[in-house]
Each structure stands twice: as C-alpha cells, then as structure tokens.
Write an enzyme that holds these catalytic residues in place. Structure first.
Site, PDB file in Angstrom:
ATOM      1  N   ARG A  50       0.798  -1.224   0.000  1.00 10.93           N
ATOM      2  CA  ARG A  50       0.000   0.000   0.000  1.00 10.93           C
ATOM      3  C   ARG A  50       0.833   1.278   0.000  1.00 10.93           C
ATOM      4  NH1 ARG A  50      -5.276  -0.349   1.740  1.00 10.93           N
ATOM      5  NH2 ARG A  50      -5.954  -2.485   1.984  1.00 10.93           N
ATOM      6  N   LYS A 156       2.315 -19.203   6.833  1.00  7.24           N
ATOM      7  CA  LYS A 156       1.477 -19.622   7.933  1.00  7.24           C
ATOM      8  C   LYS A 156       0.961 -18.382   8.680  1.00  7.24           C
ATOM      9  CE  LYS A 156       3.280 -20.652  12.055  1.00  7.24           C
ATOM     10  NZ  LYS A 156       3.781 -19.553  12.860  1.00  7.24           N
ATOM     11  N   ASP A 185       6.267 -23.874   5.882  1.00  4.73           N
ATOM     12  CA  ASP A 185       6.537 -24.078   7.299  1.00  4.73           C
ATOM     13  C   ASP A 185       8.052 -23.935   7.398  1.00  4.73           C
ATOM     14  OD1 ASP A 185       7.402 -25.215   9.726  1.00  4.73           O
ATOM     15  OD2 ASP A 185       5.524 -26.303   9.893  1.00  4.73           O
ATOM     16  N   HIS A 186       8.526 -22.804   7.900  1.00  5.06           N
ATOM     17  CA  HIS A 186       9.956 -22.523   7.718  1.00  5.06           C
ATOM     18  C   HIS A 186      10.844 -23.520   8.471  1.00  5.06           C
ATOM     19  CE1 HIS A 186       9.793 -20.316  11.569  1.00  5.06           C
ATOM     20  NE2 HIS A 186      11.097 -20.384  11.592  1.00  5.06           N
ATOM     21  N   HIS A 248       5.213 -26.329  13.244  1.00  2.00           N
ATOM     22  CA  HIS A 248       6.640 -26.653  13.377  1.00  2.00           C
ATOM     23  C   HIS A 248       6.895 -27.950  14.150  1.00  2.00           C
ATOM     24  CE1 HIS A 248       6.894 -22.725  11.781  1.00  2.00           C
ATOM     25  NE2 HIS A 248       6.953 -22.035  12.900  1.00  2.00           N
ATOM     26  N   LYS A 348       7.314 -19.367  24.985  1.00  2.00           N
ATOM     27  CA  LYS A 348       8.042 -18.101  24.888  1.00  2.00           C
ATOM     28  C   LYS A 348       8.509 -17.721  26.282  1.00  2.00           C
ATOM     29  CE  LYS A 348       6.042 -16.424  20.640  1.00  2.00           C
ATOM     30  NZ  LYS A 348       7.175 -16.609  19.727  1.00  2.00           N
TER      31      LYS A 348
END
Ligand code: BG6
Length: 503
Positions: A50, A156, A185-186, A248, A348
C-alpha cells in the site's frame, strides 16, 4: 546441486512487499541466494504494497533490512547495487482489480523486453485474511492460468482451525491446483530438520533400533527466549498451540516418525509424513487435561533482564487467556511406534533459545555388571539439536578409568560447525530456491495441513471452552508451568535439560 544450473527466468512478486517478513527474511534470503549465484540469470523482484514509494526509496528500505538481518552482515555497495537493479515496487490496494491489471502489464512487458516466458512466483507475505482476496484477483487477472508458470506461496498460519483450513484449501483449489500452492513451514527449511531425514535414511545403523522395541520415548522441545516482540496483535489471537505446535513441532515429529520414503519425490515424502499425522491417536475433549498443558508467562528475568508479563506486552489484552506455552503427549498408533510417547513442548520467555529432539532408548534388558558399577548409569539417548549449535549427540556408557568397575555416560558428538566450514543457509533461502526450482518437497500439502489441524482441534476446542483460571502460571525465565513436569512425571519421565556449551 550446481549453483550455475539453468533456472527459468523468474519474477518474484511479493504481496506485503513493505512488511516485516519481506524486510527481515525474504529479501535477505534472496540477496544471499543472489550472492551465492543460485538465482536465475534473469530474475526480478516486484514488491507490492500500500505504501507510496518509488523504486529507490523501496530499495533503501530493503537494504536496511539486509544490513540488519542477513547472516552475512552488512551489504557492500557494488553487490547491493547489482542486486537492487532487479528490484521494483508497485504501490497497490490488494482489493483493487486495477492493481492486478497493472501487475499483469508489468509481467508481460518483462517477458517482451527480454524475449522470455518468465515463471511467476506470487508470495503472499500478508495477513491471512488477504490470502483469498489476492488469490481471487490473481485468478481473475488470468495470472494463475498457466499452471507450470505460476506458483503461489502461502505463509502460515494456514487457517486458524480445522474448518478454516479446509475452507481456505477449498477456496484455493477453486482458483489453482495443488501443484501451484507452496504452503510454508519454515522449520522444514532448516538444515538440521532436513538432516533428520539424512541421518535416518542415508545410514543403515539406526533403522533396526528406530522403533518401539528400542525407543522408550521421544521429546521435542522448541524453547524461545523472546516474548511476543511486536507481534502481540497476531499472537494474542493465536497462542502457542496454533503458532508452533500445529505446524513446526508436528513437522519435526513427522521427520522423526515417518517411514522411509521410496524416493525423495515431493509427493512421496509428503505422503509418508501425512501418514504419521493420520496415525496420531486422537485425543478426545475429555482427555485433553491428561495429554495437554498450557501456560502463560508472568513477569520474570530472562538472560539477566527483567521482562514484563505477557499480559503487559503491547497489543495484548490485559486479561488475555492466550497460552504462550504448550506441552503435549502424543502417541503414533502404528507398527513402528505403538505406545511410545512423544512429548512436545514449546514456549516463549523460557530460559534459553533451543530447539532439540531427544530420542531416549530403552534401558538394557539385564544388568550384567555389579550394582556398584551403575551409580551414574543412564540409558542411551540421542540428542538432535536443531538450533543453536546444530549438532547430534549420542550418549552411551563407558568404563570410567580405574581399578574399580564404574560405568559413566559419555557423549559422542557431531557438530555442524566443526564438520562443515560453510555456514548453513537460512531456512528461507532453501525454501525460496525450492519454489523457484518448483520443488514442493519441503512444503505442506493441503491434506497434510488439515490432518495437522485435526490433531490439535480437540485441544483448541477444549481450551477455548474452558478459559484458564490460573494464568499467568509460569515466570518468564522458567521452564514453564509445573503441570508440564507432571505430564511426564506421571509416566516416570522428566524433561531433559538442553546440553548447550555456551550456557
Ligand atoms: C514462527 C512463529 O513461525 O516461528 C514465531 O510465528 C516464532 O512465534 C518463530 O518465534 C520461531 O522461529 P525460529 O526459526 O526462530 O525458531
């Protein structure tokens, strides 16, 4: 693979070209591929977003991202200049048909100017709500019509539950074929995850013991030190189960548990992985508390720094019940793995950034040595470290030197750094090159994503029906809630601490 192999001319169109993913991951990855001579001779990158920018201003922004996030560090003027000459920018509203007419014109002109028929990669680095919108517009502009020439990369999260993933698949299948869709999916692009397959299927010594007779249980940990950073708005609607486990961790589990593929054809490998997901024993909603644990971090100390609680993070609701930690016990009901527990955990604000798989082997069936020899005895264990300090370690018993018989566990170690001098490519480098080459092996097939959602669906439902009353239930900098320890303790197991040398 030969870096100078012939690749078809390619234009990579990045929707969300002004966004964070492009800045941090995609452009640094494409730049490294360029420096390593992996990109086609004829290639272009078109950022679409944008923002109102010209090509120069756009390139300056991208260069800043490469300087900050590339594994190679800062760019050099000459190299960057060569790379940047392939980059263009189009300012566009993704919902406006006119933008796609303009895009179509750009692509036709590209071909005409060079007398080529370039392949088109449409990378949707956008919020999930825009996937369908952009795909429909591309379809209407006839940009997906030539199957072999056009590919669409979808980031994802692919849906937010089983129903929405099915819906999204259906919407995409109305517009293009499965072979055109590359669902990222890295984790599958990480060298060490791919190396699990090399370890298992390029060696013969493991196969006879890689099964329920010899494996006691498997642990998969993906621990992060970071909190939600600037992604609170997204994360607070996702949570650890959706954000990490559904994709993952389940993919890592598939690499550990899959049957040997007949070949490394994309569909063969993906079918073998899908078989694992299909074999995962369904957890009923009533059983969720026996098989899954959730947690949310409160304030604490991570890496010596005081950090706020999750509920105090930017863009997170002050009474959020989103889980930042999830642990699961799964069984894979098939001949190879029946009754072997697979314990998965991710969170996390844990003490370390470490992703690791432990394969714990059965104890010896009979102890031949005198009891006094076994004081520090431990069963065999293989640790596959995905990151950092990529390595594989095998623990076995050795006789401690001395006149008295004592057994002591020792480690046999393969370290990537020591064995291979070159730094491994980033996951996105591998994955982007695979899209350019048209190799979908490391991407999720539609049915695979759906089965993965089916695995976590009852847990999602149960957790959303019964919001937690005890959040936050672990301090930032700790290894997660106590219930996660109990999940293993009930089976006589415990989570293994990572054995990183730089702790
Ligand atoms: C992403 C998640 O897919 O993976 C993030 O959305 C997470 O929340 C990240 O931080 C972890 O990736 P890596 O490669 O740093 O282990």
């Amino acid at each position: 693979m030969d870096p100078h192999m012939h690749l078809s001319p390619t234009v990579v169109v990045i929707f969300g070209g002004g966004g964070d993913l492009t800045h941090r991951k995609l452009i640094p990855a494409l730049y490294n591929l360029f420096l390593d001579h992996w990109l086609p001779q004829e290639f272009a990158i078109l950022g679409v977003d944008r923002l109102n920018l010209n090509d120069d201003a756009y390139c300056r922004r991208l260069r800043d991202g490469v300087d900050r996030f590339s594994r190679r560090g800062k760019t050099k003027d000459l190299e960057w200049g060569q790379f940047a000459s392939h980059i263009h920018y189009q300012s566009a509203d993704f919902t406006d048909a006119g933008a796609y007419a303009q895009l179509s014109e750009y692509l036709s002109k590209y071909d005409k100017d060079r007398q080529v028929q370039a392949h088109h990669i449409f990378y949707l680095a956008t919020p999930p709500s825009l996937i369908d919108v952009i795909a429909r517009q591309l379809h209407q502009a006839q940009l997906l019509a030539q199957k072999e020439r056009s590919r669409v990369v979808v980031e994802k999260p692919f849906g937010r539950d089983l129903d929405s993933a099915r819906r999204l698949n259906r919407q995409l299948f109305n517009l293009m074929s499965e072979e055109q869709i590359y669902r990222i999916d890295h984790y599958l692009g990480k060298e060490t995850v791919q190396n699990i397959l090399a370890l298992r299927f390029a060696n013969s010594f493991l196969e006879p013991i890689w099964n329920r007779r010899y494996v006691h249980h498997v642990q998969i940990t993906v621990a992060e030190q970071v909190g939600v950073e600037h992604r609170g708005g997204y994360y607070d609607h996702a949570g650890a189960l959706r954000d990490m486990i559904q994709n993952h961790l389940l993919q890592v589990l598939c690499c550990i548990a899959m049957e040997p593929p007949v070949s490394f054809e994309a569909d063969e490998v993906r079918s073998k992985k899908t078989d694992v997901l299909k074999a995962i024993r369904p957890i009923s909603r009533e059983q969720v508390s026996q098989f899954a644990v959730r947690g949310q971090y409160g304030r604490g100390v991570v890496g010596g720094q005081a950090v706020p609680a999750y509920r105090q993070e930017p863009d997170v609701a002050a009474d959020s019940t989103t889980e930042t930690y999830a642990a699961l016990k799964l069984y894979v009901d098939n001949w190879r793995w029946q009754d072997v527990p697979f314990y998965l955990r991710t969170g996390k604000r844990l003490p370390l950034r470490v992703s690791e798989v432990f394969v714990q082997f059965q104890p010896v069936p009979h102890r031949s040595f005198p009891a006094s020899a076994y004081t520090t005895w431990m069963p065999n264990r293989m640790a596959i470290r995905i990151q950092p300090e990529e390595a594989i370690q095998l623990r076995f018993q050795a006789k401690q030197p001395g006149p008295i018989l004592h057994l002591r566990p020792v480690q046999m170690r393969f370290s990537y750094k020591e064995s291979f001098q070159a730094p491994p490519p980033e996951a996105y480098e591998t994955l982007l090159l695979d899209v350019i080459r048209g190799d979908a092996t490391l991407f999720m097939r539609g049915d695979q994503v759906e089965v993965a959602w089916a695995v976590v669906q009852p847990i999602l439902e149960e957790w959303s029906a019964h919001p937690p009353l005890d959040f936050p239930n672990y301090a930032a900098g700790s290894w997660g809630p106590e219930e996660a320890d109990e999940l293993l303790a009930r089976d006589g197991c415990h989570w293994f601490a990572p054995e990183l040398s730089d702790r």
